[in-house]
Structures are given as C-alpha cells and as structure tokens.
Motif scaffolding. Structure first.
Motif, mmCIF file in Angstrom:
data_model
loop_
_atom_site.group_PDB
_atom_site.id
_atom_site.type_symbol
_atom_site.label_atom_id
_atom_site.label_comp_id
_atom_site.label_asym_id
_atom_site.label_seq_id
_atom_site.Cartn_x
_atom_site.Cartn_y
_atom_site.Cartn_z
ATOM 1 N N GLU A 1 -10.179 -4.931 -0.944
ATOM 2 C CA GLU A 1 -8.804 -4.434 -0.838
ATOM 3 C C GLU A 1 -7.869 -5.622 -1.074
ATOM 4 O O GLU A 1 -7.976 -6.671 -0.432
ATOM 5 N N LYS B 1 -7.983 -3.389 13.723
ATOM 6 C CA LYS B 1 -6.733 -2.776 13.250
ATOM 7 C C LYS B 1 -6.737 -1.365 13.812
ATOM 8 O O LYS B 1 -7.544 -0.535 13.392
ATOM 9 N N ARG C 1 -4.769 -6.686 16.038
ATOM 10 C CA ARG C 1 -3.634 -6.883 15.119
ATOM 11 C C ARG C 1 -2.370 -6.154 15.601
ATOM 12 O O ARG C 1 -2.454 -5.050 16.163
ATOM 13 N N LYS D 1 1.319 -10.798 11.935
ATOM 14 C CA LYS D 1 1.684 -11.174 10.561
ATOM 15 C C LYS D 1 2.922 -12.054 10.594
ATOM 16 O O LYS D 1 3.804 -11.863 11.442
ATOM 17 N N GLU E 1 -1.133 -10.474 -2.728
ATOM 18 C CA GLU E 1 -0.816 -9.050 -2.859
ATOM 19 C C GLU E 1 0.593 -8.818 -3.394
ATOM 20 O O GLU E 1 0.784 -8.041 -4.329
HETATM 21 C C1 GCV Z 1 -5.915 -3.844 4.719
HETATM 22 C C2 GCV Z 1 -0.755 -3.696 3.671
HETATM 23 C C3 GCV Z 1 -1.724 -3.635 2.532
HETATM 24 C C4 GCV Z 1 -3.004 -2.915 2.923
HETATM 25 C C5 GCV Z 1 -3.599 -3.632 4.140
HETATM 26 C C6 GCV Z 1 -2.567 -3.621 5.254
HETATM 27 C C7 GCV Z 1 -3.033 -4.379 6.477
HETATM 28 O O1 GCV Z 1 -0.245 -2.437 3.955
HETATM 29 O O2 GCV Z 1 -1.116 -3.037 1.415
HETATM 30 O O3 GCV Z 1 -3.867 -2.950 1.838
HETATM 31 O O4 GCV Z 1 -4.799 -3.021 4.563
HETATM 32 O O5 GCV Z 1 -1.385 -4.247 4.799
HETATM 33 O O6 GCV Z 1 -2.652 -5.527 6.613
HETATM 34 O O7 GCV Z 1 -3.750 -3.822 7.280
#
Ligand code: GCV
Length: 668
Positions: free
Chosen positions: A150, A272, A309, A350, A383
């Motif tokens: 991903e 998560k 998270r 984050k 990303e």
């Molecule tokens: C793993 C964003 C990304 C998702 C990711 C998510 C996260 O939304 O686009 O791909 O998923 O963050 O950090 O859980």
C-alpha cells in the motif's frame, strides 16, 4: 545474468583515505560480550567492510566475554544499552559500548567514517559519547501478504509473495542496511490487516516469522507486527471484539501465549483501529484506551508493547458540513484519555493532523498529551510527495517538525525533546517512518529516494545532524566520491522539498491531488468528497477557517501557538491557508497577495524543477550508468508532473478569481 540488487551504503568499494591507518587493524571492545549474536554481526561487518574498502585485516579484541547484557524494560534502558564511544589510543581504536547493539552501531560508525573518506585520526581523536536521540527508531512497512505494498513505489514486497513469507539473502541484507543507519524496530506488515495477514498470528506463519525475527535480532532489530483488532471475530470464531468482554480477553490471552512462545523475538504490535474502515473499540461504545490497554495488559508479561495509532477520524464526512474538521479529530479522540493509557502502550501520532501533506502544522497532540507514551509517525514512502518519481528529500521537513516548540513546558518542549523521552517521564518514546522500500533492485524506486531511508535512520539516531550532513553522507557512501558530483547531488537533494512544495501546495493548502493514487494535480479532486480534505475556494478567496470563528482547530495548540495560528496577521505564510479562508487579495507577510503567491510559486517551482533536472544531466559522464539513467528518466516524468501542476493550479485560480498575473506570464 540475474542482476544484483544494490548494496547502497554497504557497497564498500575501495577507498583511498585511511589506507595506512594502523588504528583500524586493532579494535578493542569493552561492554559487549564476544559471544553475543549482535557482537558477532558487528565483528563480521567490521572485518568485511574494512577489508573490502582498505584491503586490511582487522583484529577485534574483547575486554572480557562476561560483560553483562542488561534486560530492557524501558526506553531509557534502550538508550543506555545502545550508547557507545570510540577513541583512538596508541594501540588502536577502543570502543566502549553499553551493550552488543551499541558495539554494532560503533562498528557502523567506523565503517561510515572510512566510507566517507574522513580521517580516522581526526574523527576519533576526542572521545565522544553517542547516545541515540530516540529510544524507538522504527520502520513501518505497509506490505501486504499478496506481495503488493500500500503506497509502495518501488516494486513489490521483499517480505511476501502469494501469501507466503520470503526469507532469503535479501532479508539479511535489509537488516544490515537498516541497522547500519540505527533502526532498531520493524513492523513488517500493513496497518490495514486483512486477508492472509490476519493469519500471521496463527500456526500457518509462525515458523517463518520466527526465522525472520532471528535474522533481525542478529542486527539488534526488534520484530513487530500490525494486528487485526477484530481477530477474535475474523479468526477466533467469536462474535465480538469488545475489549471489556471476558471471552474476548480470554481469547487474546491464549493467543498471545501461543504467539510469543512461537516467535520468541517478537517485541510487540502496531494497531490501526477505528480508522478508515478498520474495526475498533468504538464499535462497542468503548474508548481507544480501553482497546489499547486490553491488549497491552496481555502482552506485558512478554515484555512487549502495543503501539496504537492516533489516525482516527470520520472518513465519511459530508463536504457541505463546515463544522466537522478532520484536523481536529486526533486531538478530540485522544486527549480526553491522557493518562489512561497503560505504561506499555505508546500512541503513534502522524506528524500533521491531516495526512502527510508536504506542508502541515505539527499535530497538537504532540505537546498536548503529557501523561502518555508517544511516538511520532512520518512517511518516507512518497505518497503525497511525488511517488519516488519526483525527487523530494524529506529530511529538511522532518528537522522542522523536530524543532517545533510545543510550549508544553518551560524548557525541553520541542517535538524532538518529547519523542526522545526528555520532556515527560515516559516509559517509551520514539519515531517511526512508513517506509519507502520494495523489491526494486535499488530498493526505493528512484535511487535518490534512498536518501530518505538513509536519512530517516540517521536522524532518528542523531537528531542534531543537519540535512546537509546527512545528504552528504548518503551521496559519499552510495553514489560517488567525486567532490563536484557530491556538491551537485547534495544541492539537488537539499532544494527538492521546497521545489516540490512550490509547484503543489501553496500556503499550506494541500490535497489538490488526484484522488486515490495521490500523484498528479486535480484541484477539485477531493473538494466534493467524503474525506474531510477541502480547499473551499470560491471566486473571492481560498482556505479553511480553522480559527475560533471557524472549526476552532487552532485553539488545540498551547499558547502562544494557538494565538499565532488563530490570527491571519500572525500566522506564518506557509500555513496561512491551512488555518484561514482569505481573499485572493490578502497581503501576506512576504508583501505578495495570496493570488500572486500562488502564481509565483507555481511558475518558480516548475522552473526550479527544470533546473534540478538540468543539473542532473551534467553528471552523465561522472556517474554509474544505471544510477544516472534511473534518476534521469524520473526527472523526465517529474517535469511533466510539475508542468501540469503549475498550469492547472494557475489556470484554476485565475479562472476562479479573474485576477491576472502581475508578470503577465502564460496562464491557460
Ligand atoms: C495504510 C492514508 C493512506 C492509506 C493509509 C492510511 C493510514 O489514508 O492513503 O493508504 O493506509 O493513510 O495511514 O492508515
């Protein structure tokens, strides 16, 4: 012939400097037993690396084999056992290590000095203690068991293929690469745990996971897995995942006993929950703390941790709704329970309140939470920052985040202080990056994206290093020892983030990106969607009002940050549209109007990106052909991307505002 994957900073090609250095022939080690598995890795790294670079034989002598290896029960212990010093004495180099991992880091320190062709005599003339800045220095893989990744931009996973775990030479080389930059923990699977990944905690994968854990353990790296919060339902046959339900707790107890018995090196889990469709405690009317504590209490007897998270928000928002604000969600969901999380829970936050945009304010949870273990999550997978096609060296951004003053205390209040464990009496703290690796032969797609992997580790270990120092080490160790090449590539790296920001995100607005893929421009791509990601532009102005007159997000910060962000006259230009909806004619601190800033930064961003590409072209005859071609081809794509961004953003806002560019440049 099958092509080899790159050895990156462990390539150890012959070096000119230090060839006659006697000190490298005899290295004494105190504080780490010779028989320890990590010590053995360190010895072999030192001997092989020095022999390859300098053609010398090195003798490693241990002061005693009985040095005690302490058990680790907190971040502070980790820092102690990972600290080292290196000094030059008459007989050679002396390493004083807090434990075997410290010896390994010292070995890589010496190898880096030689690889960068710095003088051993000068570097180690004075004894200096190196203590890692952050206790936990982790990489998070978003690798899926079918081999896809991903947000991966460098091939498929080198951990998984067709729902099987791959263990080969590359597994070990990966461990070596990341240990060499100081990483001490890896989460090996995507936080979105689905399908086969839900079975990672079952018999089907134990044997391979145990082997993988052993390989990592040889390099001082802890194995962590992402956990499916609803495992009790998905694989356990129960009808609930309620953290207070006795049957649920009993199931987890039994499961964890089995998991830790079968994978003895396992250090814990990343979760998560209640996020983007993932299950969690909210389903049962419970708090995030209820969910995290239930798991943490169970894994405690295995000395393991739960990393939970904070990326919890409503991803089904109505775009018409101007009160709900995704930026607020982390704080709103997690602050009320500050102090309730048990001591082997760490909240992973984050860096920004939204999602890894090139420019966001620092999350107000950092400096908000005072009684909770916390770690910072950044993303080196590009990303939103160019998919490892566009060059974007992220270390300057991370340095800014670390330096941010949260005003949570009179002193030691920066993000760097908080995640190092200095600010609060936390048991664990640290930093994690969503990693940018895959099975491409160069590991990171764009060869220059390797600088983010290298740099993240180096910064996590030594947060005082400057972006320039890190870039230079990367270039010297992996690309070239030619001074003109080093200067040119460092310049490209160091300017790349600012340039990327210029052609994509004016004044902190973000999200004008192609939905789903997140590469390329689409000004309204997310404007009428459910993800809480809006620019709110109309014919008069642009930006999101997050002041006290809007969503109130600005007030989640400690003073004076709250007052600064709340006031468009005080808010820094680079974030002003993140916090305020302003007319296009509003005059910024820079003296420009908002609209003129948009035009200027986009034209400049594209022009400057062309400058970077042209600079790269001048290196053709001085670089390895494969590296040159890899980056050249990506620059070609970056320029197409940058031009689209420039023209689309400028045309869009010209058409909305009707205000022409002062400089009369071409707008469509
Ligand atoms: C793993 C964003 C990304 C998702 C990711 C998510 C996260 O939304 O686009 O791909 O998923 O963050 O950090 O859980």
């Amino acid at each position: 012939m099958k092509k080899e994957y790159a050895k990156l900073w462990l390539a150890y090609s012959p070096r000119k400097n230090n060839r006659d250095c006697a000190a490298l022939k005899k290295i004494r080690v105190a504080g780490a037993p010779a028989s320890d598995r990590i010590s053995q890795s360190a010895v072999s790294e030192l001997k092989n690396g020095l022999s390859a670079m300098l053609d010398i034989e090195t003798e490693v002598l241990f002061d005693s084999d009985t040095a005690e290896v302490r058990s680790i029960t907190s971040g502070k212990d980790l820092l102690e056992v990972e600290s080292y010093s290196i000094s030059l004495v008459e007989t050679g180099l002396v390493i004083e290590a807090g434990g075997p991992a410290a010896f390994l880091y010292a070995a890589f320190d010496i190898l880096r000095t030689v690889s960068c062709e710095k003088s051993i005599a000068d570097t180690y003339a004075e004894k200096k203690t190196h203590r890692p800045s952050d206790p936990l220095r982790m990489l998070n893989h978003w690798d899926n068991m079918d081999g896809s990744i991903e947000r991966g931009y460098s091939g498929n996973s080198f951990f998984y293929e067709d729902n099987e775990i791959i263990i080969d030479e590359r597994t070990k080389d990966y461990a070596r690469l990341i240990a060499a930059v100081g990483i001490n923990g890896v989460v090996i699977n995507n936080v979105n745990v689905k399908d086969a990944a839900s079975y990672m905690i079952t018999e089907r994968y134990f044997e391979k996971l145990a082997r993988m854990g052993e390989i990592f353990a040889d390099y001082g790296i802890g194995l962590y897995m992402s956990l499916n919060y609803a495992s009790t339902i998905e694989i356990g046959g129960l009808d609930s995942a309620d953290p207070l339900d006795e049957n649920v707790i009993a199931w987890w107890k039994e499961k964890m006993a089995e998991v830790f018995r079968r994978i003895p090196t396992l250090k814990g889990f990343l979760v998560k929950a209640d996020s983007e469709g993932r299950p969690g405690p909210f389903t049962y009317g419970r708090t995030q703390a209820d969910g995290a504590n239930m798991l943490a209490d169970i894994v405690k007897e295995y000395n393991a941790i739960i990393i939970w998270r904070c990326f919890v928000y409503n991803c089904k928002q109505d775009w018409r709704d101007r009160k709900t604000d995704r930026a607020r969600a982390g704080y709103d969901n997690f602050m009320p329970m500050d102090g309730d999380y048990h001591d082997n829970v760490i909240l992973q936050i984050k860096n920004g309140p939204m999602d890894f945009q090139i420019r966001e304010p620092v999350s107000p949870l950092l400096g908000g939470l005072r009684k909770t273990n916390q770690m910072l999550e950044v993303q080196i997978a590009q990303e939103y920052t160019g998919h490892q096609i566009d060059v974007c060296f992220l270390i300057p951004e991370f340095k800014e985040i670390l330096a941010f003053k949260t005003y949570c205390k009179e002193e030691d209040d920066t993000v760097a202080d908080i995640i190092s464990g200095k600010t609060f009496a936390s048991r664990y703290s640290g930093i994690a990056a969503v990693t940018n690796t895959g099975n491409d032969l160069n590991w990171t797609g764009n060869y220059l994206a390797g600088a983010n992997l290298f740099g993240f580790g180096r910064l996590a270990f030594e947060n005082e290093l400057s972006s320039a120092q890190i870039a230079e080490e990367f270039v010297r160790m992996t690309i070239s020892s030619d001074e003109s090449v080093i200067a040119a590539i460092c310049d490209i790296l160091l300017r790349s983030r600012e340039i990327y920001e210029k052609y994509t995100s004016p004044l902190g607005i973000g999200w004008m990106v192609q939905p789903a893929t997140h590469y390329g421009c689409s000004v309204d791509g997310y404007e009428y969607d459910r993800w809480g990601t809006y620019h709110r532009a109309d014919h008069l102005g642009i930006g999101v009002d997050r002041s006290d007159k809007g969503t109130g997000y600005a007030l989640q910060y400690n003073e004076p940050n709250a007052s600064i962000y709340n006031d468009p006259g005080k808010c820094p230009d680079e974030l002003v549209l993140f916090f305020h909806h302003l007319p296009y004619t509003h005059v910024l601190h820079s003296g420009k109007t908002v609209i003129q800033h948009i035009y200027d930064s986009h034209f400049e961003g594209y022009e400057e990106a062309r400058g970077l590409a042209a600079k790269w072209d001048t290196l053709k005859d001085k670089l390895d052909e494969e590296i040159f071609e890899n980056v050249r081809e990506r620059f070609e794509r970056q320029l197409v991307n940058a031009r689209e961004w420039c023209d689309q953003v400028n045309s869009y806002f010209y058409r909305k505002s009707g205000i022409p560019d002062e400089k009369g440049r071409e707008i469509w």
